[in-house]
Design a protein around this motif. Sequence first.
Motif, PDB file in Angstrom:
ATOM      1  N   LYS A 259      27.563 -46.569  -8.690  1.00 28.19           N
ATOM      2  CA  LYS A 259      27.813 -45.992 -10.013  1.00 28.19           C
ATOM      3  C   LYS A 259      27.270 -46.904 -11.111  1.00 28.19           C
ATOM      4  O   LYS A 259      27.362 -48.129 -11.013  1.00 28.19           O
ATOM      5  N   HIS A 274      39.960 -35.163 -17.420  1.00 26.70           N
ATOM      6  CA  HIS A 274      39.751 -34.880 -15.997  1.00 26.70           C
ATOM      7  C   HIS A 274      40.721 -35.663 -15.123  1.00 26.70           C
ATOM      8  O   HIS A 274      41.235 -35.153 -14.122  1.00 26.70           O
ATOM      9  N   THR A 305      25.607 -36.121  -4.140  1.00 22.35           N
ATOM     10  CA  THR A 305      27.052 -35.900  -4.032  1.00 22.35           C
ATOM     11  C   THR A 305      27.498 -36.402  -2.667  1.00 22.35           C
ATOM     12  O   THR A 305      26.968 -35.983  -1.636  1.00 22.35           O
ATOM     13  N   THR A 307      29.979 -36.292   0.153  1.00 20.39           N
ATOM     14  CA  THR A 307      30.977 -35.347   0.653  1.00 20.39           C
ATOM     15  C   THR A 307      31.586 -35.885   1.951  1.00 20.39           C
ATOM     16  O   THR A 307      30.859 -36.220   2.890  1.00 20.39           O
ATOM     17  N   TYR A 324      40.112 -43.213  -5.432  1.00 23.36           N
ATOM     18  CA  TYR A 324      39.070 -44.110  -5.923  1.00 23.36           C
ATOM     19  C   TYR A 324      38.110 -44.492  -4.810  1.00 23.36           C
ATOM     20  O   TYR A 324      38.512 -44.726  -3.667  1.00 23.36           O
ATOM     21  N   TYR A 338      35.933 -42.292  -9.186  1.00 18.45           N
ATOM     22  CA  TYR A 338      37.176 -41.603  -8.861  1.00 18.45           C
ATOM     23  C   TYR A 338      36.901 -40.114  -8.646  1.00 18.45           C
ATOM     24  O   TYR A 338      35.863 -39.577  -9.061  1.00 18.45           O
ATOM     25  N   THR A 339      37.844 -39.449  -8.003  1.00 21.23           N
ATOM     26  CA  THR A 339      37.783 -38.001  -7.832  1.00 21.23           C
ATOM     27  C   THR A 339      39.177 -37.491  -7.511  1.00 21.23           C
ATOM     28  O   THR A 339      40.132 -38.275  -7.351  1.00 21.23           O
ATOM     29  N   HIS A 340      39.292 -36.171  -7.413  1.00 22.35           N
ATOM     30  CA  HIS A 340      40.504 -35.535  -6.908  1.00 22.35           C
ATOM     31  C   HIS A 340      40.150 -34.850  -5.595  1.00 22.35           C
ATOM     32  O   HIS A 340      39.070 -34.268  -5.446  1.00 22.35           O
ATOM     33  N   GLU A 342      39.735 -32.172  -2.933  1.00 20.59           N
ATOM     34  CA  GLU A 342      39.600 -30.721  -2.966  1.00 20.59           C
ATOM     35  C   GLU A 342      40.111 -30.126  -1.656  1.00 20.59           C
ATOM     36  O   GLU A 342      40.335 -30.847  -0.680  1.00 20.59           O
ATOM     37  N   ARG A 347      34.902 -35.022  -2.570  1.00 22.94           N
ATOM     38  CA  ARG A 347      33.568 -35.107  -3.167  1.00 22.94           C
ATOM     39  C   ARG A 347      33.536 -36.119  -4.309  1.00 22.94           C
ATOM     40  O   ARG A 347      34.361 -36.072  -5.209  1.00 22.94           O
ATOM     41  N   PHE A 348      32.564 -37.027  -4.232  1.00 23.12           N
ATOM     42  CA  PHE A 348      32.239 -37.913  -5.342  1.00 23.12           C
ATOM     43  C   PHE A 348      30.845 -37.528  -5.826  1.00 23.12           C
ATOM     44  O   PHE A 348      29.867 -37.697  -5.096  1.00 23.12           O
ATOM     45  N   ARG A 349      30.761 -37.005  -7.010  1.00 25.78           N
ATOM     46  CA  ARG A 349      29.479 -36.548  -7.541  1.00 25.78           C
ATOM     47  C   ARG A 349      28.742 -37.694  -8.227  1.00 25.78           C
ATOM     48  O   ARG A 349      29.330 -38.607  -8.761  1.00 25.78           O
TER      49      ARG A 349
END
Length: 611
Positions: A259, A274, A305, A307, A324, A338-340, A342, A347-349
């Motif tokens: 990142k 978000h 992405t 996945t 994280y 970070y992500t939530h 699904e 998925r981290f875009r």
Amino acid sequence: MEKVLNHYSNDSLKYEAACFLIKNMVFHFYYDGKELTKYRKYFSCFPYTRKSPSELVDSLVKADGEFQPQKLQVKRDICEVDSAYLVRNIDHAFKVWREQPWGKSICFSDFCEYILPYRIGDEVLTDWREDIYNEYNPLLDSIRQMPEASDPFFAAQVLLDSLAKDMIYFSGVFPHGPHIGPGVVKWRSGDCKELADIVEYIFRAVGIPCGTDVMMMRGDNNAAHFWNFVLDKNGNTYEVEFPNPPFKSATELWNPKAKVYRTTFSLNMDMVKHMNKSMDAIYPSFRMPLFKDVTPVYAGEWNKTLTLPHDVLYSEVSPKDILYLCLSCRNEWIPVAYTHVEKDSIRFRDIEGDVIFRLATWNGEELAMCSDPILFEKTSGKIRYFTPGKEQDTVSIYFKYHLYNETYIFRMPGGVFEGSNDSTFQKSDTLFLIKDVPERLYNTLYIHSDKKYQYVRFKGAPGSHCNIAEIAFYDSELSGQLLKGRIIGTPGCIQQDGSHEYTNAFDGDPYTSFDYLHPDNGWTGLDLGTPHTINRIVYVPRNRDNFIRKGDNYELLYWENRRWNSAGCKKAEADSLLYRIPKGSLLYLINHTRGYDERIFEYKDGKQRFW
């Protein structure tokens, strides 16, 4: 603040700029107190001392005590910034935006983020614009009438070329603390954060849209990394790691990234919404995001992405929780994305690969690790798990950290060992030409010649300052006996204090070295008294002490069953270690005797591969 808004009531654009600053001022603060004076000494003293950075640290600690950042006082901008200060800042920022020929190519939103702000970090508030403008704006006088000057990138490159001519005092060993303020422009010292600050202050003072991009943790190193960006007239990003010009396209930044974030004065409200969590429920570095994600700008075609299936997690994670992505820092893991979770996957875009990561949640006090280490491959986009089986592998270990951190070893190729019977080496024979970068501390070269020489030497490659730590010549006629003689060479070292003279190459210490005063034509060798045949040569490159060190105690760890397991502790008997470990393991070597540069790696195709 009301005074500022009233002051600009008849100037709609300055009024809007003032609103931008005031709206975001509440998110900014700085540190003050006696400890800050102590901290600044590291940077203000470094350019004026002959001490090494480590010696300077020791000296200041002895004089002032350890820097204690916990004793600094926090002051909030909203309580400290007065109207006169803010008006001076706004007026000067508008002055340079409107007067410079490249200003017409800078949109108002970029002006607000990358020229207008009165601070660049958490430094103490000062009036810095005018003094820096007066010093550096004249450097651009020669280009203002050129057609190319309509592009801020052109002006940035011209100015950078001038800045890079002056001495920079780099050190990564000073204590970590807040931004040190505009004094850094004069001192020109520090690590990548301070060097980025230098460029940012100067460029913004003359109206060039500039800022700092950052990796919270490098994908291949135990530290965050900072560098500068500028925007051209079309809004394209160019980056530079000062003081190494020129600017390059963002996609040319080679470091494994995962990142990249761009620091901003404004709060990233999209990220706040978000995450949708209270402050305490968010990992500290994401709580007040004064940055935005620019990973696609740097990753280019490698932006992907990531996945993952749910079963990579040790246990179920609620979709309401923040998950994280963490990169390695020695034996810890630092969140960088970070992500939530699904329903169908994780998925981290916008991720660039070639990084090893683990997943974690934050419980308000510490990270709770949720997965094993996983490799995300850059080119293929595939993920790879480290799942060692029952098969064992014998590994030979020569170093505990990336070789690229051993910068001096890359000066060895092109260096040549010569023999002569002429003390001036006007007539000499090549005994061995180094073609490859050495990958261990002690390197043995076998010489196939029956000719005898009284004088032998190592001549450094062009640009290398003849960097070498140790040399030993052996005589084939005397059962491989170590040859001794009078040390000869080119006197003078960069440090100009006698610490890195040519004699160091024969003092028996692999951690002292020759660092010739000039980049070229340095050499060191022996007058053997009488001619001898040379059977072999053993040399040690100048190094940063990350190779295996004889006498030190080491422990190799391998990852299995959700934890690091010990493959055993060993005292190094030479410049290498042998271990038997489960094949396919992720590894981590600890030196229990000294040092702190250690990094995760794997053993593949007979070599260590660090991540």
